[in-house]
Write an enzyme that holds these catalytic residues in place. Structure first.
Site: not given
Length: 1127
Positions: A46, A85, A589, A625, A629, A677, A680
Site C-alpha cells: 500500500p 497505507d 509496518w 522495503q 514491508w 537523487k 523537490k
RNA sequence: GGAAAUAUAGCUCAAUGGUAAGAGCAGCACCCUUAUACGGUGUCGGUUAAAGGUUCAAGUCCUUUUAUUUCCA
C-alpha cells in the site's frame, strides 16, 4: 479498411485506449475471463496517499503491472486488490505542518479527537491524484474496493493477530534505550533527532576513571613485576552514568599497554591500562622512564614507564571492583563489573576502553545484552526494576550522595545554578573520585550532543518501556523459509535480507503517537494482570464486565478504534481492579505487513478469499522495503504459522510452510540523469504526469524497463524515452503503416486459406522461425521475472530482423499487382508477426499493443478477443523453428553487409550493378547454405552472381588462429609456445592440417586437430576483400558497358520515383514520361526500357528536345530534364 | 561502524574464465529508401574505478582500497 494514421502519437493512443478499456470494462474482463480455480496471487504494497506520486512510482508499478498482465496472458486469474497505507509519522507531520502546531499542542491547543480527524482527512488527500496516475500509466489494480489500514475492520484483524502472538508469549513488554527528554517526559524518534539544530556543541566535565582490577587467575598476568594496584582507565563524557557502570568494553584487536606512574591528584603510585595509541594523550614525553624515586607530589612532569603490552582479547573476562558501589546485588557481583569485547570501541579518543552503563546507551545496552551483563537497577515502590536516574532526570534515593539531584546541569533553573556553592552533579562526582584515588584525569571537553527540539535541553539516553514481538523465537524458521523465496535480485534475499535475519533482534512495536493502530493491551496499574483483546466482540464482553463493575458508563460503545476513543475504555481485572490500555500505538509496518490477513478482515470475514490468496505468488516494491514491508510480511507470516491455528490450517490446505510470498522483485531507485537523487528541493524531480502526457505511458514504461534491470538504479533521462519512441515504437508503427498501405490497396483481410508454412518462401519461414524462438525466449524471461531481457529481445526482433530485413527484402512482393500465392504468403506472414508482437509486448506497453491488436483484428476478425489483454500468450511451436534456416539467413546478412562495405571502400554505390562476388568455400555445407539465400544477397547488394572458389589453386591466403578453449585442456601450461607455433604456421602447414585433419607441434609433443584452430580465408590476392569472423567476401569491381547502362537506368528510375513522390502521386498511378536527354543516357534508358517502365509504372517514355516544364536532374554528371504526367 | 548494490566508450547498456572488450545513442563523413524522422557503410571514442593475487589465460575468480547509492546502527 485497416485504420491508417498520419503519424505516431503514443500519448493520444494512450488516452483513446484508456477510454476503450473503461467503456468495455477490459480490466474486469481480464479477471472474469480467467478461471477462479487458476489463481495467481499478487499483493499490492500500500502506498500512502498523503504525498504526491513521483516517477519512481511509475517504475515500481510498471513492474507489478507487467507480471500481472503476463500471467493473465498465460491463463491465470490475477486479482489485484488495491490498498492504502494510512497511519504513521509522515501523516502526523503533514497535519502538524498544515495546522501550524507541534506534538506538544496535542491535547492542549487541539484535542486528540480533532487531531485524529485531521489525520484521517490528510491521509487520503492525494487519492484522486494517485488514482489518476494509476489509470494514465496503465497500472491495473482494483481501486474500487481497496483495503484501508485505518478502518475498524482492518484494525480488528491486527488485534486478532496480536492476540495470537500474545497467547503464545510472543508479545511482551520490555525496554529499549532511546533518546529521552526528561523535561517533556517523552521519547524522541530518530526523525525528531534528525531535525536541524538538535545537535549542539556543549562543554561537559569528563572523567577518566580508574577501575581497580580484582586480582585473580584471570588477571594475574597484569600483576607481573609490579607491586602497586592495577587500574583500567576508561573515559566518559557523562560522569553521572558512572554509578550505573556495569562493564568495560575493549576492542579485541586493539593493543593496550600497562604503565606504571603516579595518580596526578593523590600522587599515589599506580599502574594503569589503556590503549597504546592513546598514551600521548595522557602522558608527557619528558616523563617517560624518568626517575620514580625523584618524583614529588605536585611535580609538573610525572614519570611513567611501559611495563607490558597486551591485546584486548587478553583483557576480556577480567573482573574489577565496582567504581561507585551504591547499588549492587549477587547477580551483579557475579556477572557484571568485568571486561567485555565490543565492536564499537575505537582508539579515536578516550583510553580505548569504554565505560559501559547498559541502561544509558544504545550501544552499551546491546553489548551488555550480548555478553549477558546485568544492569544496575533498583526496585521502585511497585517492585519494578528502574534505573538509578528517574524520569525527571534525578538520581534515586539509593544513590545516597546525590539523591534527588539532576544529572544534567541544564535541568536546573538559572536561579538555582546561580546560587552560591552550586556545583553540577558531574563535578561533585569528579571531586569524590579524585579524593578516592579513582580519577586519573578530569577536564572540560567540548563535543556535539543532541538536544530536545522542544525544550532545548540535552537529552538523555534512557530506558523506556516498549512492547516487543519475540521475532528471535522464530528466527531459525524465518531464515530457513527465506531460502525458499525467489528473490530478484538474488543478492537482496541472501545478502541484505538474509543478513538482517541472521542478526535479528526482537521487533520493537511501540510508538508513542496518536494516529495509528492502538495496542490492544489493558493492564492493571501494578502490572500483575494484563489482557490482550483480539476482537471487537471480546472487547465488548470486557466492557460489559467493566460497566457492571462501575468503571464505565452504561451503554458505552466504541465507534472508532483509534485514540482517544479507545483510551476511554477501562477494563476490570479478575481481582476487581481497573485495567488501563497501554498507551502505545504499534509500528505502522505492522499495518502493512498484516495486509494478507487484514485486507480480507480475516478471520472474521473473508476466509475463502484469504485461502485463495495466500501466500502471494508475487510481490514487488523498492529495495528500501527490504527491512520494511518485505520483512514485516515475512515475520508475521512465519509467526502466525506457529501461533495461529486458523493460519496453520490454511497453510496445510494450500501446502504453505509459512511464507507470505513466493517471488519478490525489489527494484532500485530512480535517479536523475546525472545519478543524483530526485528531490523537490533540487528541482530535479520528474513529474510523472508531464512525462506521460508528452511521451505516452508506453514509451515511459518501455524506456524504464528496457534501459536497465529493475534492481539497478535507473538514471532517468528524457532523451532515452524519446529514443525508445523513435527507435522501437517508431519502427513498429512503420511496419504497421507499411502493412496497411498495401493491405488496404489489395483488400487483404486474411479471408484466404492459410498457406502452409512449409510452402512459404525462405524468408517467410525464416521470420516465422525467429518469431517462435522469440516467443519462447520472451516467455522464459517473463516467467523468470526478467522484464528487461524480454523488452530487449522484442526490440531486437522488431528492429533488426522484422523491419530491417524481413520487410525491407519483402517490399517488392507487396508491389506486385497480381495476387499471387507469394504475395498472399507475404501478407499472412507479416500479419502473423504483427499480432504476435502485440501480444508479446502487451505487458510492458499495454496501450500501443492493444491498439495494434485491435486495429488488425478489426478487419480480419481472426482473434476472438476484444483486447490483447484478454488474449493468450503466443504458443511456441518447435516444428516451425529451423535453426539451420536462421543460420543461413545470418549468413545472407553477413555476406550482404560485407559486400556493401566493399562497395563503400571502392566508392561504387549500390545502384550500380556489379557482376559477381567471390566466396571462398570453408566447408561443404557452406556453399549449400549460401545457394539457398543467394537471391536475397544478390538483390540486396545489386550483384549479378556469386562464384565459389576452393583453395586448391593456392589462390586464397589463409590465416590460422588457435582455439584457446579447445587447446587449454590439452596443452595447459604450454599454451604460450603452442599458440605461437600455430600462429607461425606457413600456408603449407595450414594446407597439411586441412587435408590430414591434424598436425604435430613442438616436435610432436602435441597433435593439433582441426577443431583446435580456426582457419580463415584472409585474402584473395588481386581482389577487394572483406572479412567477418570466418567469412570472407571478394568483390569483382569491373564495370562493363552493359553494367554501366544498367546503373544509369537505375539512377533514372530513382529520379522518376523522387519526382512521383514530390508530386504526391499515388503508388498505383500510371504515368507518361518525357525526357530531354544526353545521348549516353538515352542509349542506357532505351536499352533497359521495359525494365524501367515496369518499375516506374510508365506507359510510355518519349525523348524530346528542349522539353519545357521538366524537372532538371543529374545522372552520371550529366544534366537532363524529366517530365511526368498521370495517364 | 555493519550489510548490500553498482563502477566497462561522452551517455545508456552487453560480454558461459578462452586471448583483437561489443551494441545503441550522441558526433563526423558518405550512402540508401514508391513503409520509415528509419536504415546502411565507415570514422571517432577504452589503463574495463585503483592496486595486488590465483590461472597457460581475468572485464569475469580472490583480497584490499576508492567513489556513488540504499538499508541498519
Amino acid at each position: 479498411m485497416y485504420k491508417e494514421y498520419k503519424q505516431l502519437n503514443l500519448s493520444q493512443t494512450g488516452k483513446e485506449i484508456l477510454d476503450f478499456w473503461k467503456q468495455k470494462n477490459i480490466f474486469e474482463k481480464s479477471i472474469t475471463s480467467r478461471p477462479a480455480g487458476n489463481p495467481y496471487t499478487f499483493y499490492e504494497g500500500p502506498p500512502s496517499a498523503n504525498g504526491m506520486p513521483g516517477i519512481h512510482h511509475v517504475m515500481a508499478r510498471s513492474i507489478k503491472d507487467i507480471f500481472c498482465r503476463y500471467k493473465t496472458l498465460k491463463g491465470y486469474q490475477v486479482k489485484r486488490k488495491g490498498g492504502w497505507d494510512t497511519h504513521g509519522l509522515p501523516i502526523e507531520l503533514a497535519v502538524e505542518k498544515a495546522l501550524g502546531i507541534t506534538k506538544d499542542d496535542i491535547g492542549k491547543k487541539i484535542s486528540v479527537k480533532d487531531y485524529n480527524d485531521a489525520c484521517r482527512k490528510e491521509v487520503m488527500r492525494y487519492t484522486d491524484v494517485w488514482n489518476d496516475l494509476t489509470e494514465k500509466m496503465g497500472y491495473w489494480v482494483d481501486l474500487n474496493d481497496p483495503y484501508i489500514t485505518y478502518k475498524n475492520e482492518y484494525i480488528e484483524s491486527l488485534w486478532w493477530i496480536l492476540k495470537q502472538l500474545h497467547n503464545k508469549d510472543l508479545l511482551y513488554k520490555g525496554y529499549t534505550v532511546q533518546p529521552y527528554s526528561p523535561k517533556s517526559g517523552t521519547g524522541l524518534s530518530s526523525h525528531e533527532l534528525n531535525q536541524p539544530g538538535t545537535y549542539k556543541m556543549v562543554k561537559d566535565t569528563t572523567i577518566t576513571a580508574q577501575f581497580k582490577v580484582k586480582r585473580d587467575g584471570d588477571s594475574e598476568f597484569l600483576f607481573n613485576g609490579i607491586d602497586t594496584e592495577v587500574f583500567i582507565l576508561a573515559w566518559t563524557t557523562t560522569p553521572w552514568t558512572l554509578p550505573s557502570n556495569c562493564a568495560l568494553a575493549v576492542g579485541e584487536a586493539i593493543t593496550y599497554v600497562k604503565i606504571s606512574t603516579f595518580n596526578p591528584y593523590t600522587y599515589l603510585p599506580v599502574c594503569v591500562v589503556l590503549a597504546k595509541d592513546l598514551i600521548k594523550k595522557y602522558f608527557k614525553a619528558e616523563g617517560e622512564n624518568a626517575s620514580f624515586a625523584d618524583y614529588k607530589g605536585g611535580d609538573k612532569i610525572i614519570p611513567w614507564k611501559i611495563e607490558a603490552e597486551v591485546k584486548g582479547s587478553q583483557l576480556v573476562g577480567i573482573h574489577y571492583e565496582q567504581l561507585m558501589p551504591y547499588v549492587t546485588n549477587e547477580d551483579l557481583e557475579k556477572n557484571a563489573f568485568r571486561v567485555i569485547p565490543a565492536d564499537f570501541v575505537t582508539t579515536e579518543d578516550g583510553t580505548g576502553i569504554v565505560h559501559t552503563a547498559s541502561v544509558f546507551g544504545a550501544d552499551d545496552f546491546r553489548a551488555c545484552k550480548e555478553n549477558n551483563v546485568p544492569s544496575v537497577m533498583v526496585k521502585d515502590e511497585t517492585g519494578k526494576d528502574v534505573p538509578l536516574v528517574n524520569k525527571q532526570g534525578r538520581f534515586v534515593d539509593e544513590v545516597t550522595d546525590y539523591a534527588g539531584r539532576y544529572v544534567k546541569e541544564e535541568y536546573y533553573t538559572d536561579a538555582e545554578r546561580a546560587e552560591e556553592g552550586f556545583k553540577p552533579t558531574d563535578v561533585l562526582i569528579s571531586i569524590k573520585l579524585k579524593t578516592e584515588n579513582r580519577a586519573f584525569d578530569v577536564k572540560k571537553y567540548e563535543h556535539s550532543y543532541p538536544h530536545s527540539w522542544r525544550s532545548d535541553e540535552p537529552i538523555l539516553y534512557y530506558p523506556l518501556d516498549s512492547w516487543f514481538i519475540r521475532t528471535t523465537a522464530v528466527k531459525d524458521k524465518m531464515v530457513e523459509l527465506n531460502k525458499t523465496i525467489n528473490w530478484k535480485p538474488e543478492s537482496t534475499g541472501t545478502g541484505r535480507f538474509g543478513n538482517w535475519l541472521e542478526n535479528l533482534v526482537d521487533w520493537n512495536l511501540s510508538r508513542s503517537r496518536y494516529w495509528g493502530t492502538p495496542l490492544p493491551i489493558w493492564r492493571e496499574e501494578n502490572g500483575t494482570e494484563e489482557i490482550c483483546i483480539g476482537s471487537i466482540a471480546e472487547l465488548n464482553e470486557e466492557i460489559a464486565k467493566s460497566i457492571k463493575a462501575g468503571f464505565m458508563p452504561e451503554g458505552f460503545k466504541l465507534e472508532d478504534m483509534h485514540r482517544p476513543y479507545v483510551d476511554d475504555v477501562v477494563l476490570v481485572s479478575s481481582t476487581g481492579n481497573k485495567m488501563l490500555r497501554e498507551p502505545d500505538l504499534i509500528d505502522v509496518w505492522f499495518d502493512s505487513g498484516a495486509m494478507p490477513y487484514a485486507q480480507w478482515h480475516f478471520p472474521f470475514e473473508g476466509q475463502e478469499e484469504f485461502k485463495n490468496a495466500y501466500p502471494a505468488d508475487f510481490i514487488a516494491e523498492g529495495v528500501d522495503q527490504t527491512r520494511g514491508w518485505f520483512f514485516t510480511l515475512h515475520a508475521i507470516a512465519v509467526m502466525l504459522s506457529e501461533a495461529s491455528d486458523e493460519v496453520k490450517a490454511i497453510n496445510e490446505q494450500v501446502g504453505n510452510k509459512g511464507i507470505a510470498f513466493k517471488n519478490v522483485v525489489s527494484n532500485g531507485l530512480v535517479l536523475d540523469k546525472n545519478g543524483n537523487k530526485m528531490s523537490k528541493r533540487l528541482g530535479n524531480a520528474v513529474d510523472p504526469f508531464e512525462t506521460i502526457e508528452k511521451y505516452g505511458a508506453d514509451a515511459a514504461r518501455w524506456y524504464m524497463i528496457s534501459n536497465a534491470s529493475p534492481w539497478d538504479n535507473l538514471k532517468f533521462n528524457e532523451e532515452g524515452i524519446d529514443e525508445v519512441r523513435r527507435k522501437f515504437f517508431g519502427t513498429l508503427y512503420n511496419t504497421y503503416s507499411f502493412f496497411t498501405l498495401y493491405a488496404n490497396i489489395d483488400k487483404f483481410t486474411y479471408s484466404e486459406a492459410e498457406i502452409e508454412i512449409s510452402k512459404r518462401p525462405e524468408i517467410d519461414r525464416w521470420i516465422i522461425s525467429l518469431l517462435n524462438t522469440l516467443s519462447k525466449e520472451v516467455d522464459g524471461y517473463y516467467a523468470d521475472f526478467e522484464p528487461t531481457k524480454a523488452a530487449r529481445a522484442i526490440q531486437e526482433f522488431v528492429d533488426v530482423h522484422f523491419s530491417n530485413w524481413f520487410i525491407r527484402l519483402s517490399r517488392r512482393r507487396f508491389w506486385k499487382s497480381d495476387n499471387t500465392e507469394d504475395k498472399l504468403s507475404a501478407y499472412q506472414t507479416l500479419y502473423t508477426c504483427l499480432i504476435a508482437i502485440s501480444k508479446l509486448m502487451s505487458p510492458i506497453a499495454p496501450f500501443f499493443a492493444d491498439r495494434l491488436y485491435c486495429d488488425l483484428n478489426a478487419v480480419t476478425g481472426k482473434e476472438e478477443f476484444e483486447s490483447v489483454h484478454l488474449a493468450y500468450f503466443p504458443e511456441y511451436d518447435s516444428a516451425l523453428v529451423d535453426a539451420e534456416l536462421e543460420e543461413r539467413m545470418q549468413l545472407a546478412q553477413d555476406v550482404s553487409s560485407l559486400t556493401l562495405s566493399l562497395r563503400k571502400k571502392v566508392n561504387i554505390n549500390v545502384r550500380q550493378p556489379l557482376s559477381k562476388i567471390l566466396l571462398p568455400i570453408l566447408d561443404k555445407s557452406f556453399k549449400l547454405h549460401v545457394e539457398q539465400v543467394k537471391d536475397l544477397i544478390l538483390s540486396e547488394t545489386n550483384i549479378k552472381d556469386i562464384e565459389y572458389i576452393t583453395d586448391t589453386a593456392g589462390f586464397i591466403k589463409k590465416k590460422i588462429k588457435p582455439n584457446f578453449k579447445a587447446l587449454g585442456q590439452k596443452v595447459g601450461k604450454d599454451m604460450k609456445v603452442v599458440a605461437e607455433a600455430i600462429t607461425n604456421f606457413s600456408q603449407e602447414d595450414i594446407a597439411a592440417l586441412e587435408t590430414n585433419g591434424n598436425i604435430p607441434v613442438l616436435d610432436g609433443k602435441y597433435e593439433v586437430l582441426a577443431t583446435d584452430v580456426e582457419i580463415i580465408a584472409e585474402d584473395v590476392p588481386g581482389w577487394q576483400v572483406a572479412n567477418l569472423g570466418k567469412l570472407t567476401v571478394a568483390l569483382d569491381v569491373t564495370i562493363t558497358n552493359e553494367l554501366k547502362q544498367e546503373g544509369i537506368s537505375r539512377e533514372f528510375i530513382n529520379r522518376v520515383q523522387n519526382i512521383r513522390k514530390t508530386k504526391g502521386f499515388e503508388v498505383t498511378d500510371r504515368i507518361n514520361v518525357q525526357v530531354s536527354s544526353t545521348p549516353a543516357i538515352r542509349e542506357a534508358v532505351e536499352n533497359n526500357l521495359s525494365y524501367i517502365c515496369a518499375e516506374i509504372l510508365a506507359d510510355s517514355i518519349t525523348f524530346v528536345d528542349n522539353l519545357t516544364g521538366g524537372e532538371p536532374v543529374t545522372i552520371d554528371e550529366q544534366e537532363i530534364l524529366i517530365a511526368i504526367s498521370k495517364v
